[in-house]
Design a protein around this motif. Structure first.
Motif, PDB file in Angstrom:
ATOM      1  N   ALA A 158      20.149  56.362  -3.410  1.00  0.00           N
ATOM      2  CA  ALA A 158      20.821  55.388  -4.260  1.00  0.00           C
ATOM      3  C   ALA A 158      21.429  56.033  -5.500  1.00  0.00           C
ATOM      4  O   ALA A 158      22.404  55.520  -6.064  1.00  0.00           O
ATOM      5  CB  ALA A 158      19.845  54.289  -4.669  1.00  0.00           C
ATOM      6  N   SER A 159      20.889  57.167  -5.938  1.00  0.00           N
ATOM      7  CA  SER A 159      21.398  57.817  -7.145  1.00  0.00           C
ATOM      8  C   SER A 159      22.591  58.728  -6.873  1.00  0.00           C
ATOM      9  O   SER A 159      23.355  59.025  -7.789  1.00  0.00           O
ATOM     10  CB  SER A 159      20.274  58.626  -7.818  1.00  0.00           C
ATOM     11  OG  SER A 159      19.921  59.765  -7.043  1.00  0.00           O
ATOM     12  N   VAL A 160      22.756  59.170  -5.628  1.00  0.00           N
ATOM     13  CA  VAL A 160      23.845  60.119  -5.357  1.00  0.00           C
ATOM     14  C   VAL A 160      24.904  59.583  -4.397  1.00  0.00           C
ATOM     15  O   VAL A 160      26.085  59.953  -4.494  1.00  0.00           O
ATOM     16  CB  VAL A 160      23.286  61.462  -4.801  1.00  0.00           C
ATOM     17  CG1 VAL A 160      22.370  62.108  -5.809  1.00  0.00           C
ATOM     18  CG2 VAL A 160      22.568  61.261  -3.461  1.00  0.00           C
ATOM     19  N   ALA A 161      24.512  58.722  -3.465  1.00  0.00           N
ATOM     20  CA  ALA A 161      25.451  58.294  -2.428  1.00  0.00           C
ATOM     21  C   ALA A 161      26.641  57.508  -2.967  1.00  0.00           C
ATOM     22  O   ALA A 161      27.777  57.750  -2.546  1.00  0.00           O
ATOM     23  CB  ALA A 161      24.718  57.491  -1.348  1.00  0.00           C
ATOM     24  N   PRO A 162      26.453  56.541  -3.878  1.00  0.00           N
ATOM     25  CA  PRO A 162      27.624  55.792  -4.363  1.00  0.00           C
ATOM     26  C   PRO A 162      28.682  56.699  -5.010  1.00  0.00           C
ATOM     27  O   PRO A 162      29.878  56.516  -4.778  1.00  0.00           O
ATOM     28  CB  PRO A 162      27.015  54.828  -5.385  1.00  0.00           C
ATOM     29  CG  PRO A 162      25.611  54.628  -4.916  1.00  0.00           C
ATOM     30  CD  PRO A 162      25.197  55.984  -4.423  1.00  0.00           C
ATOM     31  N   GLU A 198      28.175  52.709  -0.920  1.00  0.00           N
ATOM     32  CA  GLU A 198      28.951  52.487  -2.136  1.00  0.00           C
ATOM     33  C   GLU A 198      28.267  51.529  -3.099  1.00  0.00           C
ATOM     34  O   GLU A 198      28.378  51.661  -4.327  1.00  0.00           O
ATOM     35  CB  GLU A 198      30.330  51.943  -1.789  1.00  0.00           C
ATOM     36  CG  GLU A 198      31.238  51.753  -2.982  1.00  0.00           C
ATOM     37  CD  GLU A 198      32.635  51.284  -2.592  1.00  0.00           C
ATOM     38  OE1 GLU A 198      33.482  51.175  -3.485  1.00  0.00           O
ATOM     39  OE2 GLU A 198      32.856  51.005  -1.397  1.00  0.00           O
ATOM     40  N   TYR A 199      27.549  50.552  -2.560  1.00  0.00           N
ATOM     41  CA  TYR A 199      26.985  49.498  -3.410  1.00  0.00           C
ATOM     42  C   TYR A 199      25.475  49.625  -3.613  1.00  0.00           C
ATOM     43  O   TYR A 199      24.836  48.687  -4.088  1.00  0.00           O
ATOM     44  CB  TYR A 199      27.323  48.131  -2.828  1.00  0.00           C
ATOM     45  CG  TYR A 199      28.820  47.874  -2.814  1.00  0.00           C
ATOM     46  CD1 TYR A 199      29.485  47.540  -3.986  1.00  0.00           C
ATOM     47  CD2 TYR A 199      29.556  48.010  -1.649  1.00  0.00           C
ATOM     48  CE1 TYR A 199      30.858  47.322  -3.996  1.00  0.00           C
ATOM     49  CE2 TYR A 199      30.935  47.785  -1.640  1.00  0.00           C
ATOM     50  CZ  TYR A 199      31.575  47.458  -2.817  1.00  0.00           C
ATOM     51  OH  TYR A 199      32.924  47.245  -2.828  1.00  0.00           O
ATOM     52  N   LEU A 200      24.903  50.770  -3.313  1.00  0.00           N
ATOM     53  CA  LEU A 200      23.467  50.930  -3.488  1.00  0.00           C
ATOM     54  C   LEU A 200      23.040  50.892  -4.950  1.00  0.00           C
ATOM     55  O   LEU A 200      21.897  50.566  -5.256  1.00  0.00           O
ATOM     56  CB  LEU A 200      23.011  52.264  -2.866  1.00  0.00           C
ATOM     57  CG  LEU A 200      22.883  52.291  -1.343  1.00  0.00           C
ATOM     58  CD1 LEU A 200      22.479  53.679  -0.887  1.00  0.00           C
ATOM     59  CD2 LEU A 200      21.866  51.260  -0.857  1.00  0.00           C
ATOM     60  N   ASP A 201      23.936  51.251  -5.853  1.00  0.00           N
ATOM     61  CA  ASP A 201      23.556  51.280  -7.276  1.00  0.00           C
ATOM     62  C   ASP A 201      23.941  50.004  -8.019  1.00  0.00           C
ATOM     63  O   ASP A 201      23.962  49.995  -9.250  1.00  0.00           O
ATOM     64  CB  ASP A 201      24.196  52.498  -7.960  1.00  0.00           C
ATOM     65  CG  ASP A 201      25.732  52.473  -7.896  1.00  0.00           C
ATOM     66  OD1 ASP A 201      26.279  51.614  -7.176  1.00  0.00           O
ATOM     67  OD2 ASP A 201      26.344  53.332  -8.547  1.00  0.00           O
ATOM     68  N   ARG A 202      24.256  48.938  -7.283  1.00  0.00           N
ATOM     69  CA  ARG A 202      24.651  47.691  -7.961  1.00  0.00           C
ATOM     70  C   ARG A 202      23.649  46.579  -7.730  1.00  0.00           C
ATOM     71  O   ARG A 202      22.816  46.679  -6.862  1.00  0.00           O
ATOM     72  CB  ARG A 202      26.050  47.251  -7.447  1.00  0.00           C
ATOM     73  CG  ARG A 202      27.108  48.285  -7.771  1.00  0.00           C
ATOM     74  CD  ARG A 202      28.462  47.808  -7.378  1.00  0.00           C
ATOM     75  NE  ARG A 202      29.477  48.846  -7.593  1.00  0.00           N
ATOM     76  CZ  ARG A 202      30.761  48.701  -7.345  1.00  0.00           C
ATOM     77  NH1 ARG A 202      31.214  47.561  -6.870  1.00  0.00           N
ATOM     78  NH2 ARG A 202      31.612  49.687  -7.567  1.00  0.00           N
TER      79      ARG A 202
END
Length: 202
Positions: A158-162, A198-202
């Motif tokens: 979640a910290s790097v993929a988006p 793309e939306y893992l950090d939202r």
């Protein structure tokens, strides 16, 4: 609408490239799915299993088979279907479909050959993590450690993929075909994967 394919093929790591035996009619066209009314109200079942195209109950009759992949690939070589033998065996699974399968397997070798290889050090680390977690699963009192590790792995992703998705696509609405090729996925599967990341950090 409910769909099923009984005899689908998959290769580990390339699950979106699911393969099946495809069929052709006498005119060389590829028929659409066969529909079944099982008496369950408005729900119709559909199938592309090759043995459904036997000409009975107003179904199309296939004359030949070939390899078929979810990515849109179709085998160039075709194999004549002997319906007398299919009906004589009374078991479609007993019929020889090794030709279409072999062609699909060769197609998958090409897909795998075009897929991006991870750097050796990163690939090695991931393999070590997987092997260690597999070992922990075999120990009766360790599943909680596996889940804790999975939680930390999800945090890393979640910290790097988006950020990686945004750098890779740079605002493109559709991922380039090269991205799907690098992932070893169909374009549809790659698109879904990128949206997920793309939306893992939202």
């Amino acid at each position: 609408m409910v769909s099923w394919e009984r005899d689908a093929w998959q290769r580990d790591g390339f699950e979106s490239h699911e393969g099946v035996v495809g069929v052709l009619l006498a005119d060389g066209s590829e028929p659409g799915p066969v529909f079944f009314d099982l008496g369950s109200g408005s729900n119709f079942h559909q199938s592309i299993d090759w043995w459904c195209y036997d000409g009975t109950m107003r179904r199309p009759m296939a004359t030949s088979m070939r390899g078929r992949c979810a990515c849109g690939w179709r085998g160039e070589k075709t194999y004549t279907i002997c319906w007398e033998k299919v009906r004589g065996d009374d078991d479609p699974d007993a019929y020889d479909t090794s030709g279409p399968y072999g062609d699909w397997a060769a197609h998958m070798d090409e897909v795998a050959g075009r897929a991006l290889l991870l750097p050796e050090d990163l690939s090695g680390l991931l393999a070590q993590v997987r092997a260690r977690l597999d070992c922990l699963l075999l120990e009766e009192d360790q599943p909680v450690i596996v889940l804790k590790a999975a939680d930390e792995l999800e945090e890393i992703v979640a910290s790097v993929a988006p950020t990686a998705v945004r750098l890779l696509t740079r605002g493109q609405e559709e991922p380039a075909p090269e991205i799907a090729q690098a992932f070893g996925m169909t374009e549809k599967a790659a698109r879904a994967r990128l949206i997920h990341y793309e939306y893992l950090d939202r």
